[in-house]
Design an enzyme around this catalytic site. Structure first.
Site, PDB file in Angstrom:
ATOM      1  N   ASP A 104      20.704  -1.996  35.656  1.00  0.00           N
ATOM      2  CA  ASP A 104      20.221  -0.833  34.930  1.00  0.00           C
ATOM      3  C   ASP A 104      19.557  -1.365  33.653  1.00  0.00           C
ATOM      4  O   ASP A 104      19.854  -2.467  33.210  1.00  0.00           O
ATOM      5  CB  ASP A 104      21.404   0.081  34.595  1.00  0.00           C
ATOM      6  N   ASP A 136      18.491   0.556  30.230  1.00  0.00           N
ATOM      7  CA  ASP A 136      19.003   1.003  28.920  1.00  0.00           C
ATOM      8  C   ASP A 136      20.524   0.924  28.868  1.00  0.00           C
ATOM      9  O   ASP A 136      21.212   1.469  29.732  1.00  0.00           O
ATOM     10  CB  ASP A 136      18.543   2.441  28.641  1.00  0.00           C
TER      11      ASP A 136
END
Ligand SMILES: [Zn+2]
Length: 432
Positions: free
Chosen positions: A251, A253
């Site tokens: 992922d 952020d």
């Protein structure tokens, strides 16, 4: 299809490894690098090979002769004086009447050449460059491509330290139509990367073929050592896209960079501590590093696709400075809830890619030939963990970003940070 190999290199920087042999004759395993290239060409049915030779050329002629010992047909063109990477090709242009492959004799390669040639033909390309992210983009020639893979920018080194670039490097393997020879000046020393391509992409159809397969030059003693180590560990053999690779899906952020809740400008992008080193360790271990990120800021019209591209350029530039690379970045621009003022309705759809759905992972699986079993997902939210589980990945929740707070779906492992998550990946790999 014919292949031309530029085998005139001197290997001055290699020191004693190449004192009395030309650079392409340095051994990798028990045979010269050049022989690996010829074996690869033969594997893909390319048996008509022209070697452009110069420095200590007799060593190459003696070893390969007419190629029959290697099951191919080799002819030589001996340069009277070195003319860079382009000059020799210009000299033999009357022999290049159809599309041909160009290899640099100091690059160790293992890639699926059929796939490359198919791409070149499908796009009716005049000149196709093999491109890849590498671990030193700051001192490499960088290329930008459009969404259709057409080359739209060519940034020769050195680069402007104040700008951000996509980590997409000219890997020095090309498929060319004879047309390219029209743009080379006869008898003049020149280099494709520095002198020809930057002025050529606007004149003819040039495409970039992006791959994570193995292409690495042996231009320095350090790089030669890396290539030999990769060969001995079996890494080079595995890297062909014909074979499945394992991946660590990341992922973005809150895992790679600081979570700011709707990141929409490059200035807001800041790497978390130790991210570069963690991703470098993923690279070194032979896993693909693949970012999958929900970017509903596009659907919400808070950020344009160009802005997002700029944010990703910053991410790749900062990681590149720490010698880390991402093999691919997938993002979902969509968001399902319609009816907000100013939104972009074309992206307000219930798509298959937005996590927790597994669409981005499925796409990467297909495009990069990933083995999901034994691959990992690292995330900071329930969506990431759920998505990883749906795709059959080993899931790791991290305490950075949203920190997996209040999640109802347990990840397989909990870690403080990406660095610790990579420890888990590497330990798991040993156990495996
Ligand atoms: Zn989507």
């Amino acid at each position: 299809m014919k292949a031309v190999i530029l085998a005139g290199g001197k290997g001055t920087r290699l020191g004693k490894a190449a004192i009395d042999i030309p650079k392409p004759m340095v051994n990798v395993g028990s045979i010269p690098l050049l022989e690996h290239q010829i074996n690869l060409l033969k594997k893909y049915g390319i048996t008509d090979i022209i070697l452009i030779i110069g420095h200590l050329s007799e060593k190459i002629e003696d070893h390969f002769d007419d190629g029959s010992r290697f099951g191919v047909n080799i002819t030589f063109f001996k340069e009277k004086k070195p003319l860079g990477t382009t000059g020799g090709i210009k000299e033999i242009e009357n022999r290049l009447t159809e599309d041909f492959l160009v290899l640099y004799g100091d690059v160790m390669v293992n890639m699926d050449l059929n796939r490359l040639v198919d791409f070149h033909k499908k796009n009716q390309s005049d000149c196709t460059l093999v491109l890849h992210p590498n671990d030193h983009p700051f001192d490499s020639d960088l290329v930008e491509i459009s969404s259709e893979n057409r080359i739209v920018q060519f940034h020769s080194k050195p680069h402007n330290d104040n700008l951000y670039y996509k980590n997409l490097v000219n890997a020095a393997l090309y498929v060319m139509t004879p047309k390219v020879c029209n743009y080379i000046e006869k008898g003049k020393k020149a280099d494709f990367g520095k002198d020809i391509f930057p002025g050529l992409y606007s004149k003819i159809k040039m495409f970039g073929y992006v791959t994570h397969e193995y292409l690495k030059d042996v231009g320095s003693p350090e790089r030669l050592k890396e290539v030999i180590d990769d060969y001995n560990s079996g890494r080079i053999k595995e890297c062909n896209i014909e074979n499945k690779s394992k991946a660590v899906f990341l992922d973005r952020d809150g895992v790679i960079n600081k979570e700011v809740h709707f990141l929409v400008r490059p200035e807001e992008f800041e790497l978390l501590t130790n991210t570069g080193n963690a991703i470098k360790r993923i690279n070194k271990a032979g896993y693909l590093a693949v970012v999958i990120t929900n970017q509903s800021v596009i659907a919400r019209n808070m950020c344009s696709l160009d802005d997002l591209a700029e944010i990703h350029k910053k991410m790749e530039t900062l990681l590149g400075r720490e010698r880390a690379k991402l093999d691919a970045i997938y993002f979902c621009p969509h968001h399902p809830d319609k009816g907000h003022a100013g939104e972009r309705p074309e992206y307000k759809v219930d798509c298959d890619c937005r996590k927790p759905k597994a669409g981005m992972i499925k796409k990467a699986e297909k495009e990069l030939n990933i083995e999901l079993n034994g691959s990992f997902m690292v995330g900071d939210t329930e969506r990431d963990i759920e998505c990883g589980k749906k795709a059959g990945l080993i899931t790791i929740g991290v305490k950075t970003g949203y920190g997996c707070k209040d999640i109802r779906i347990e990840p397989d492992f909990f870690c403080d940070s990406l660095a610790e998550a990579v420890d888990v990946v590497l330990k798991y790999d040993l156990k495996d």
